[in-house]
Design an enzyme around this catalytic site. Structure first.
Site, PDB file in Angstrom:
ATOM      1  CG  ASP A 210      -1.660   1.121   1.464  1.00  0.00           C
ATOM      2  OD1 ASP A 210      -1.901   1.941   0.607  1.00  0.00           O
ATOM      3  OD2 ASP A 210      -2.018   1.515   2.368  1.00  0.00           O
TER       4      ASP A 210
ATOM      5  CG  ASP B 104      -6.138   3.098   0.392  1.00  0.00           C
ATOM      6  OD1 ASP B 104      -4.899   2.255   0.349  1.00  0.00           O
ATOM      7  OD2 ASP B 104      -6.824   3.226  -0.580  1.00  0.00           O
TER       8      ASP B 104
ATOM      9  CG  ASP C 234      -1.356   1.765  -3.585  1.00  0.00           C
ATOM     10  OD1 ASP C 234      -0.171   1.140  -3.910  1.00  0.00           O
ATOM     11  OD2 ASP C 234      -1.725   2.331  -2.649  1.00  0.00           O
TER      12      ASP C 234
ATOM     13  CG  ASP D 100      -6.866 -12.882 -12.776  1.00  0.00           C
ATOM     14  OD1 ASP D 100      -7.768 -13.451 -13.387  1.00  0.00           O
ATOM     15  OD2 ASP D 100      -6.314 -13.424 -11.650  1.00  0.00           O
TER      16      ASP D 100
ATOM     17  CG  ASP E 209     -11.809 -15.822 -12.592  1.00  0.00           C
ATOM     18  OD1 ASP E 209     -10.932 -16.241 -11.753  1.00  0.00           O
ATOM     19  OD2 ASP E 209     -12.924 -15.892 -12.566  1.00  0.00           O
TER      20      ASP E 209
ATOM     21  CD  GLU F  89      -9.465 -20.364 -11.530  1.00  0.00           C
ATOM     22  OE1 GLU F  89      -9.401 -20.424 -10.314  1.00  0.00           O
ATOM     23  OE2 GLU F  89     -10.276 -19.610 -11.963  1.00  0.00           O
TER      24      GLU F  89
ATOM     25  CG  HIS G 232      -6.147 -15.537  -5.437  1.00  0.00           C
ATOM     26  ND1 HIS G 232      -5.798 -16.215  -6.708  1.00  0.00           N
ATOM     27  CD2 HIS G 232      -7.527 -15.366  -5.818  1.00  0.00           C
ATOM     28  CE1 HIS G 232      -6.743 -16.169  -7.625  1.00  0.00           C
ATOM     29  NE2 HIS G 232      -7.744 -15.781  -7.018  1.00  0.00           N
ATOM     30  CG  ASP G 233      -9.016 -18.615  -5.540  1.00  0.00           C
ATOM     31  OD1 ASP G 233      -9.337 -17.785  -5.028  1.00  0.00           O
ATOM     32  OD2 ASP G 233      -8.893 -18.832  -6.906  1.00  0.00           O
TER      33      ASP G 233
HETATM   34  C1  GLC Z   1     -11.814 -18.024  -9.681  1.00  0.00           C
HETATM   35  C2  GLC Z   1     -10.856 -17.173  -8.850  1.00  0.00           C
HETATM   36  C3  GLC Z   1     -11.279 -16.711  -7.412  1.00  0.00           C
HETATM   37  C4  GLC Z   1     -12.994 -16.227  -7.760  1.00  0.00           C
HETATM   38  C5  GLC Z   1     -13.565 -16.932  -8.640  1.00  0.00           C
HETATM   39  C6  GLC Z   1     -14.917 -16.382  -9.183  1.00  0.00           C
HETATM   40  O1  GLC Z   1     -11.593 -19.225  -9.250  1.00  0.00           O
HETATM   41  O2  GLC Z   1      -9.378 -17.487  -8.725  1.00  0.00           O
HETATM   42  O3  GLC Z   1     -10.758 -16.014  -6.529  1.00  0.00           O
HETATM   43  O4  GLC Z   1     -13.547 -16.204  -6.326  1.00  0.00           O
HETATM   44  O5  GLC Z   1     -12.635 -17.438  -9.711  1.00  0.00           O
HETATM   45  O6  GLC Z   1     -14.170 -15.387 -10.145  1.00  0.00           O
END
Ligand code: GLC
Length: 563
Positions: free
Chosen positions: A24, A28, A32, A101, A202, A256, A329-330
């Site tokens: 950041d 905030d 960013d 993404d 995605d 993905e 991140h998932d």
């Molecule tokens: C993908 C993303 C995830 C998101 C989902 C819906 O799996 O990696 O973070 O919540 O798609 O877009």
């Protein structure tokens, strides 16, 4: 190997940034773009080549940017378009590439298209989304959302349901509609013309729907992603996307690939398919989950992990291109899940980075894994932010379920484990922000942080920098064939990568135990030179290795038999 199959993105290493939690710059509490710019030199030093940035587009953030309100605008909290242009320019100057993404399966319900679409049944945008009349007074079928509840929401004003495989603020786009597809290609073109180097796409496997919208089969085992994925027109859509826009640019596209099998992999990323460059699958990412869902655990063992690597390599190795990933991140933190974040955080992180860098496919490093960031265990469920946690928690409360047990599962399995702020130093909030972060920091930032790691010659970062150099210097580690030489071993993962005369042997101890490991024939009897290991004091060993806890070794094999 066929030299025409060599590409820059196969030889690259990807670093994933979750921008909200990375750095950041303005206090905030939200990461960013200027924050990213301030860390480009750091990323360059790691030896990565491509940065994948999770969505930065304008969004109301129901799902942290995976609900896009405007595909061609920057999220206000992250900065402006000129910040973006500056980031891209600076990254390119330093020889780093950036992939964005793209979220093509659904938009935000606040997107202009959806706002129009829900106005009336004859609105020109109606068909950009998937609307169905009620069936027997209820939803059109029994599909459920990934994030709990029905996948259909009723709209009072037009008396129809719309489909959303994720939250109700993420309506699914209707890829059957040619104008929608053209709009999406324009979005792609907009960013490619700015000079971005590609996209992570995605849940790309979900964009084509079975238009009969069947109920789940009678013997449904809970794996809804398999039911939704790989629809009848998926390859038509991807080929069209390629022909209409992607083919004009030399870019990386990585899908993905939720819900597909190894046999499907090359159909998406085959050299001759003209669809995507590469995909990443979920078989490893979900290895500890049962088909009942995200918060349902199952046991797994090393032979199963190896089998998944083997299967995907066999399917994709020569015909497509894999991604090698142990977290993003998932999912929870790599070291907490596949290594040991209690007693051997350093050794097991290094061992896992060795695995990432030596399998066939593009390695992905998730932010913070270069310093071995770990899962977090917040005391209260209210310290968590993820919509998936919130929705599941609400359901448990409603059904009178066990909230404490759920909190325990969240500690172990939730997505927020990977979303706590990046730990840059030992100051407040790990130096991530001068304000209050949008999600609490992991208290272990006082010990685990970039500053400390850079100052310590034995740290994970310094190991990783070396490991990535070795990957670059040995083409066998990039293009070489893959042979698992000890598939049934429950403790040691060992394999050989071969490219013409070059052979590289990788040996990984996946346990905290000391193991006397006899390298299988014929590799054990070949003379070898150690390229890298995660312990310093290596003895000269022959064909039987004394492996310590989570020890990893990478050897160059000579074509000379030792006596
Ligand atoms: C993908 C993303 C995830 C998101 C989902 C819906 O799996 O990696 O973070 O919540 O798609 O877009």
């Amino acid at each position: 190997m066929d030299k025409t199959l060599k590409t820059w993105w196969k030889e690259s290493v990807i670093y994933q940034i979750y921008p909200r939690s990375f750095m950041d710059s303005d206090g905030d509490g939200i990461g960013d773009i200027q924050g990213i710019i301030s860390k480009l030199d750091y990323l360059k030093k790691l030896g990565i080549d491509i940065i994948w940035i999770s969505p930065i587009f304008d969004s109301p953030n129901d799902d942290n940017g995976y609900d896009v309100r405007d595909y061609c605008a920057i999220m206000e909290e992250f900065g402006t378009m000129s910040d973006f242009d500056e980031m891209l320019k600076q990254a390119h100057k330093k020889g780093l590439k950036i992939i964005l993404d793209l979220v093509p399966n659904h938009s935000s319900d606040e997107h202009r298209w959806f706002q129009e679409s829900k106005k009336s049944k004859d609105n020109p945008y109606r068909d950009y989304y998937i609307w169905k009349p009620p069936v027997n007074g209820g939803p059109p079928n029994d599909w459920i959302s990934f994030f709990e509840g029905s996948a259909w929401t009723f709209d009072e004003s037009t008396q129809e349901y719309y489909l959303h495989l994720f939250t109700k603020k993420q309506p699914d786009l209707n890829w059957e509609n040619p104008s929608l597809r053209q709009e999406m290609y324009e979005v792609i073109r907009f960013w490619l013309d700015k000079g971005v180097d590609g996209f992570r796409m995605d849940v790309i496997t979900l964009i084509s729907k079975d238009l009969s919208f069947p109920n789940f089969p009678k013997n449904f085992n809970g794996n809804h992603h398999i039911e939704y994925a790989n629809g009848p027109k998926i390859h038509d859509f991807l080929r069209e996307m390629h022909d209409e826009v992607l083919k004009e640019y030399d870019v990386l596209t990585v899908g993905e690939a939720l819900g597909i099998s190894p046999a499907d992999g090359p159909l998406y990323s085959g050299h001759d398919r003209k669809e995507l460059s590469s995909v990443y699958h979920f078989d490893i990412l979900q290895i500890d989950r049962s088909s009942k869902g995200f918060y349902h655990k199952k046991g797994w063992g090393l032979p199963e992990l190896k089998m998944i690597f083997r299967r995907w390599d066999k399917a994709m190795g020569e015909r497509g291109w894999n991604s090698v990933m142990l977290g993003n991140h998932d999912f929870p933190r790599m070291v907490s899940r596949f290594g040991n974040d209690k007693t051997h955080r350093l050794e097991s992180s290094k061992m896992l980075h060795t695995l990432l860098a030596t399998q066939r496919g593009t390695p992905y490093i998730y932010q913070g894994d270069e310093i071995g960031m770990t899962n977090v265990a917040f005391e209260s469920i209210h310290d968590y932010d993820d919509v998936w946690i919130k929705n599941t928690h609400a359901k448990i409360v409603q059904e009178g379920g066990n909230e404490m047990e759920f909190l325990r599962l969240v500690h172990e399995l939730s997505r927020d484990n990977a979303r706590t702020p990046m730990q840059w130093d030992d100051s407040f909030y790990g130096g991530f922000t001068k304000g209050i972060p949008w999600i609490k920091s992991n208290p272990n930032h006082t010990e685990i942080n970039v500053k400390a790691a850079l100052n310590d010659g034995n740290s994970i970062i310094h190991f990783l920098i070396q490991m990535l150099k070795i990957r670059k210097e040995n083409q066998a580690l990039i293009y070489g064939s893959y042979q698992d030489i000890d598939p049934e071993n429950e403790m040691v993962f060992s394999y050989v990568r071969t490219l013409e005369e070059q052979k590289v042997l990788v040996v990984l101890n996946f346990t905290a135990k000391k193991i006397e490991y006899k390298i299988p024939k014929p590799f054990g009897s070949l003379d070898k030179k150690l390229l890298i290991g995660n312990y310093f004091d290596l003895e000269k060993e022959v064909n039987t290795l004394q492996l310590r806890a989570y020890e990893s070794r990478v050897y160059y094999l000579m074509n000379k038999v030792i006596s």
